[in-house]
Design a protein around this motif. Structure first.
Motif, short mmCIF file in Angstrom:
data_model
loop_
_atom_site.label_atom_id
_atom_site.label_comp_id
_atom_site.label_asym_id
_atom_site.label_seq_id
_atom_site.Cartn_x
_atom_site.Cartn_y
_atom_site.Cartn_z
N PRO A 109 33.93 -34.51 48.71
CA PRO A 109 35.31 -34.28 49.12
C PRO A 109 36.26 -35.10 48.26
N ALA A 110 37.53 -34.68 48.20
CA ALA A 110 38.53 -35.37 47.38
C ALA A 110 38.61 -36.85 47.73
N SER A 111 38.48 -37.19 49.01
CA SER A 111 38.58 -38.60 49.40
C SER A 111 37.44 -39.42 48.82
N ALA A 112 36.28 -38.84 48.62
CA ALA A 112 35.16 -39.56 48.01
C ALA A 112 35.42 -39.79 46.54
N THR A 121 46.53 -34.59 51.40
CA THR A 121 46.80 -33.54 50.42
C THR A 121 46.83 -34.13 49.01
N ASP A 122 46.63 -33.27 48.03
CA ASP A 122 46.75 -33.71 46.64
C ASP A 122 48.15 -34.21 46.35
N GLU A 123 49.15 -33.58 46.95
CA GLU A 123 50.53 -34.00 46.74
C GLU A 123 50.76 -35.41 47.27
N ALA A 124 50.20 -35.73 48.44
CA ALA A 124 50.35 -37.06 49.01
C ALA A 124 49.66 -38.10 48.12
N ARG A 125 48.47 -37.75 47.61
CA ARG A 125 47.76 -38.68 46.72
C ARG A 125 48.54 -38.89 45.43
N GLN A 126 49.12 -37.83 44.89
CA GLN A 126 49.91 -37.95 43.67
C GLN A 126 51.13 -38.84 43.89
#
Length: 93
Positions: A10-13, A43-48
């Motif tokens: 997963p993205a979080s990993a 979300t990817d947006e939040a991570r960015q």
């Protein structure tokens, strides 16, 4: 239920594995906090957004200490990727 061994992470990993931009300017507690915030982003947006805020903070911190960091973190979060050469045992005989 356990995920399959061949299932993509997963993205979080992936966030947890990525090097942190400016980590040399951070305390261990700050690095842990950053990783936790990245894992919590849904979300990817939040991570960015977190990455950009962190980038600005690290640029300011480096400037205060008379240091320079690259203008932009490496694409994909950095780390070691494919480079030049065949690597160990990569050549033809």
């Amino acid at each position: 239920m356990q995920p399959k061994a061949d299932a993509p992470a997963p993205a979080s990993a992936k966030v947890a594995e990525a090097p942190i931009y400016g980590s040399q300017l951070m305390t261990p507690a700050e690095r842990n906090d950053y990783r936790m915030r990245m894992r919590a982003a849904t979300t990817d947006e939040a991570r960015q957004k977190l990455r950009l805020e962190h980038h600005t903070l690290m640029q300011e911190r480096a400037k205060e200490r008379g240091m320079t960091l690259p203008d932009m973190p490496p694409a994909g979060g950095g780390g070691m990727g494919p480079g030049m050469g065949g690597g160990m045992g990569g050549g033809k005989k």
